[in-house]
Motif scaffolding. Sequence first.
Motif, PDB file in Angstrom:
ATOM      1  N   ARG A  18       0.866  -0.900   0.204  1.00 58.33           N
ATOM      2  CA  ARG A  18       0.008   0.464  -0.380  1.00 58.33           C
ATOM      3  C   ARG A  18       0.663   1.197   0.150  1.00 58.33           C
ATOM      4  NH1 ARG A  18      -5.087   0.644   3.560  1.00 58.33           N
ATOM      5  NH2 ARG A  18      -6.042   2.593   2.689  1.00 58.33           N
ATOM      6  N   ILE A  19       0.444   2.306  -0.902  1.00 58.39           N
ATOM      7  CA  ILE A  19       1.618   3.590  -0.787  1.00 58.39           C
ATOM      8  C   ILE A  19       0.467   4.398  -0.438  1.00 58.39           C
ATOM      9  CG2 ILE A  19       3.138   1.969  -2.453  1.00 58.39           C
ATOM     10  CD1 ILE A  19       2.266   3.506  -4.719  1.00 58.39           C
ATOM     11  N   THR A  20       1.221   5.582  -1.231  1.00 59.17           N
ATOM     12  CA  THR A  20       0.040   7.336  -0.666  1.00 59.17           C
ATOM     13  C   THR A  20       0.164   7.360  -2.384  1.00 59.17           C
ATOM     14  OG1 THR A  20       2.292   8.756  -0.811  1.00 59.17           O
ATOM     15  CG2 THR A  20       0.894   7.676   1.464  1.00 59.17           C
ATOM     16  N   LYS A  21      -1.217   8.130  -2.221  1.00 55.49           N
ATOM     17  CA  LYS A  21      -1.174   9.496  -3.647  1.00 55.49           C
ATOM     18  C   LYS A  21      -0.189   9.932  -4.672  1.00 55.49           C
ATOM     19  CE  LYS A  21      -4.329  12.238  -5.594  1.00 55.49           C
ATOM     20  NZ  LYS A  21      -5.313  13.082  -5.191  1.00 55.49           N
ATOM     21  N   SER A  22       1.197  10.212  -3.463  1.00 54.06           N
ATOM     22  CA  SER A  22       1.739  10.716  -3.883  1.00 54.06           C
ATOM     23  C   SER A  22       2.481  10.185  -4.760  1.00 54.06           C
ATOM     24  CB  SER A  22       2.421  11.545  -3.388  1.00 54.06           C
ATOM     25  OG  SER A  22       2.658  11.488  -1.763  1.00 54.06           O
ATOM     26  N   TYR A  45      -2.226   0.489  -4.708  1.00 56.72           N
ATOM     27  CA  TYR A  45      -0.848  -0.144  -4.391  1.00 56.72           C
ATOM     28  C   TYR A  45       0.212   0.041  -5.339  1.00 56.72           C
ATOM     29  CZ  TYR A  45      -4.698  -2.134  -1.712  1.00 56.72           C
ATOM     30  OH  TYR A  45      -5.900  -1.981  -0.545  1.00 56.72           O
ATOM     31  N   LYS A  46       0.841  -0.457  -5.008  1.00 56.83           N
ATOM     32  CA  LYS A  46       2.224  -0.515  -6.051  1.00 56.83           C
ATOM     33  C   LYS A  46       2.588  -2.572  -5.936  1.00 56.83           C
ATOM     34  CE  LYS A  46       6.901   0.579  -5.865  1.00 56.83           C
ATOM     35  NZ  LYS A  46       8.288   1.506  -4.552  1.00 56.83           N
ATOM     36  N   GLU A  47       2.444  -3.366  -7.191  1.00 57.98           N
ATOM     37  CA  GLU A  47       2.995  -4.227  -7.273  1.00 57.98           C
ATOM     38  C   GLU A  47       4.744  -3.816  -7.753  1.00 57.98           C
ATOM     39  OE1 GLU A  47       0.468  -7.076  -8.478  1.00 57.98           O
ATOM     40  OE2 GLU A  47      -1.089  -5.446  -7.713  1.00 57.98           O
ATOM     41  N   PHE A  55       1.138  -0.441 -10.548  1.00 50.64           N
ATOM     42  CA  PHE A  55       0.357   0.317  -9.448  1.00 50.64           C
ATOM     43  C   PHE A  55      -0.959   0.158  -9.906  1.00 50.64           C
ATOM     44  CE2 PHE A  55       4.231   2.786 -10.239  1.00 50.64           C
ATOM     45  CZ  PHE A  55       4.641   2.895  -9.125  1.00 50.64           C
ATOM     46  N   GLU A  56      -1.790   0.207  -9.450  1.00 53.53           N
ATOM     47  CA  GLU A  56      -3.286   0.318  -8.859  1.00 53.53           C
ATOM     48  C   GLU A  56      -3.939   0.613  -7.856  1.00 53.53           C
ATOM     49  OE1 GLU A  56      -3.880  -4.135  -8.056  1.00 53.53           O
ATOM     50  OE2 GLU A  56      -5.332  -3.811  -8.882  1.00 53.53           O
ATOM     51  N   VAL A  57      -4.834   1.158  -8.429  1.00 52.50           N
ATOM     52  CA  VAL A  57      -6.029   2.385  -7.433  1.00 52.50           C
ATOM     53  C   VAL A  57      -6.906   1.606  -7.368  1.00 52.50           C
ATOM     54  CG1 VAL A  57      -6.521   4.056  -9.340  1.00 52.50           C
ATOM     55  CG2 VAL A  57      -7.016   4.362  -6.962  1.00 52.50           C
ATOM     56  N   LYS A  58      -7.399   1.188  -5.702  1.00 51.53           N
ATOM     57  CA  LYS A  58      -9.140   0.495  -5.919  1.00 51.53           C
ATOM     58  C   LYS A  58     -10.196   1.727  -4.976  1.00 51.53           C
ATOM     59  CE  LYS A  58      -7.093  -3.834  -5.530  1.00 51.53           C
ATOM     60  NZ  LYS A  58      -7.255  -5.230  -4.913  1.00 51.53           N
ATOM     61  N   PHE A  59     -11.124   1.502  -6.090  1.00 52.54           N
ATOM     62  CA  PHE A  59     -11.927   2.666  -5.441  1.00 52.54           C
ATOM     63  C   PHE A  59     -13.111   2.212  -5.346  1.00 52.54           C
ATOM     64  CE2 PHE A  59     -13.240   3.826  -9.501  1.00 52.54           C
ATOM     65  CZ  PHE A  59     -12.381   3.442  -9.910  1.00 52.54           C
ATOM     66  N   LYS A  60     -14.429   2.695  -5.070  1.00 52.16           N
ATOM     67  CA  LYS A  60     -15.935   2.058  -5.413  1.00 52.16           C
ATOM     68  C   LYS A  60     -16.479   3.208  -5.331  1.00 52.16           C
ATOM     69  CE  LYS A  60     -18.328  -0.219  -1.651  1.00 52.16           C
ATOM     70  NZ  LYS A  60     -18.751  -1.147  -0.495  1.00 52.16           N
ATOM     71  N   HIS A  61     -17.580   3.078  -6.820  1.00 52.64           N
ATOM     72  CA  HIS A  61     -18.166   3.998  -7.275  1.00 52.64           C
ATOM     73  C   HIS A  61     -19.888   3.521  -7.202  1.00 52.64           C
ATOM     74  CE1 HIS A  61     -20.210   5.575 -11.355  1.00 52.64           C
ATOM     75  NE2 HIS A  61     -19.104   6.895 -10.978  1.00 52.64           N
ATOM     76  N   LYS A  62     -20.493   3.776  -7.126  1.00 51.14           N
ATOM     77  CA  LYS A  62     -22.175   3.628  -7.122  1.00 51.14           C
ATOM     78  C   LYS A  62     -22.225   2.264  -6.849  1.00 51.14           C
ATOM     79  CE  LYS A  62     -24.050   7.625 -10.619  1.00 51.14           C
ATOM     80  NZ  LYS A  62     -24.275   7.036 -12.233  1.00 51.14           N
ATOM     81  N   ARG A  63     -21.418   1.490  -6.059  1.00 53.94           N
ATOM     82  CA  ARG A  63     -21.923   0.662  -5.128  1.00 53.94           C
ATOM     83  C   ARG A  63     -21.086  -0.816  -5.234  1.00 53.94           C
ATOM     84  NH1 ARG A  63     -27.566  -0.456  -2.728  1.00 53.94           N
ATOM     85  NH2 ARG A  63     -26.121  -1.766  -1.136  1.00 53.94           N
TER      86      ARG A  63
ATOM     87  N   LEU B 150      -0.019  -6.295   7.599  1.00 50.85           N
ATOM     88  CA  LEU B 150      -0.396  -4.919   7.891  1.00 50.85           C
ATOM     89  C   LEU B 150       0.132  -3.623   6.717  1.00 50.85           C
ATOM     90  CD1 LEU B 150       1.175  -4.653  11.679  1.00 50.85           C
ATOM     91  CD2 LEU B 150      -1.543  -4.797  10.548  1.00 50.85           C
ATOM     92  N   ASN B 151       0.304  -4.458   6.055  1.00 48.42           N
ATOM     93  CA  ASN B 151       0.784  -3.792   4.310  1.00 48.42           C
ATOM     94  C   ASN B 151       0.092  -4.950   3.312  1.00 48.42           C
ATOM     95  OD1 ASN B 151       1.667  -2.091   1.921  1.00 48.42           O
ATOM     96  ND2 ASN B 151       3.357  -1.894   3.060  1.00 48.42           N
ATOM     97  N   GLY B 152      -1.131  -3.890   2.825  1.00 50.59           N
ATOM     98  CA  GLY B 152      -1.466  -3.967   1.575  1.00 50.59           C
ATOM     99  C   GLY B 152      -2.806  -5.143   1.731  1.00 50.59           C
ATOM    100  N   GLU B 153      -2.667  -6.351   0.361  1.00 52.68           N
ATOM    101  CA  GLU B 153      -4.036  -6.638   0.874  1.00 52.68           C
ATOM    102  C   GLU B 153      -3.100  -8.695   0.552  1.00 52.68           C
ATOM    103  OE1 GLU B 153      -6.980  -6.734  -2.251  1.00 52.68           O
ATOM    104  OE2 GLU B 153      -7.699  -4.224  -1.794  1.00 52.68           O
TER     105      GLU B 153
END
Lengths: 183, 227
Positions: A18-22, A45-47, A55-63, B150-153
């Motif tokens: 998990r990373i930050t947007k920046s 996220y960074k893989e 890189f990957e961004v996960k989000f929810k949109h209209k459930r 604790l980090n990521g999924e």
Amino acid sequence: MFISQFVFSQTKNEKEERITKSEFPDAAIAVVNNLPENCKRLKFYKETDGNKQSFEVKFKHKRKRYSLEFSKDGVIEDLEVLTKFKTINEEKKSKIEGYFKSSFNKYKLIKVQKQFVYNEELGALTFVNDVLDNTSTEAPNFEIIAEVKTNKKRDIREFTFDESGIFVNFRILKPTSFEHVLY
Amino acid sequence: MSYTKTLLVLLACFASLNLLFSQSDFEGLGETSFAINTDINNNYKVNFAIRSRYYLYQEDNFSFENRQLDFVHFSTLNLDYNHSVSFGIQYRIRESIDGGSNELRLTQQFNYTKKNEALRFGHRIRFEQRILENLTILRSRYRFALDFPLNGEKLDIGEAYFVGSMEALLSNSKHEKPELDHRTTTQLGWLVSEKIKLQFGVEYRFEAFNLNTEQKLFLLTSAILKI
């Protein structure tokens, strides 16, 4: 000996964090900033897999749950949306079911996603918005994680089916090192 | 999550431990275990463990005293990727250590897990036959557990994880009243390499809370080797 070391170093280099947007590539940040306002719970996220980074961004949109993937340089690769298998179009669904039934003794679906592959002609914004608004003219592929049993062997695989429900390929997923602490 | 945060959580646990030390029906113990897991094939895996339990605090005093030594074996049959059935056998040596009864324990277990992104929920039901020298206790237990990296999924090598659980236990035996226990456990683990996991944590037990509650705090340490 050499092979075993190679395998070991490969597992060591595989990492999802998990990373930050920046920490996202600039081009990807621009796309993220232009996502509709009702995209909620953004997680970044960074893989890393060997030398390959994504890189990957996960989000929810209209459930619905989306995951937008970028290359190392911040170019969109695909947009995936989590779906229920039963909501897939009947004809495609029966093709996919037919594949599983004829190929394996037993199968159990774990996760089903529709995968919209990025079309450069559309540009990032139009591509993402079309998918989110459900107005995309491109038919999605299907990415399905399932547990399958062949003879005595059982493994978890990620399958790809094309837009009409025809099997394309699969890869075997490593059983997660994250095992429940049973004892 | 950073390691400093992890450290703070641990410190908080120890701080709360100090507060509890004023109670007299309270005991503090430690449990250290070493386990080996092996996959025989896709469907079948075995586990062997040695576990030692010792008093750290009793009768309002800090003192180290060994209590027991357990030798444990579990065989697990995976029904599919998230359902499993296990059978266990355990021998507990206590008589030559603190004078209590030795025990042979047979366990039957059903486990179910459900994953939701990073979170994983586990439901476990166990039936145990605890065969002591003069007494056999039948014990049923249900545990709800929750774990996440604790980090990521996904838990990668070198990363830490959290495991929390609550368990309710009911013991029945011929000549004694049924006994109810409750246990809350939190643990932090670390996947050191592909084969080694280390775990540290605390467990708080309310024993026989329907009869005459005894409270116990356990400090847990364990190493798990996968071969």
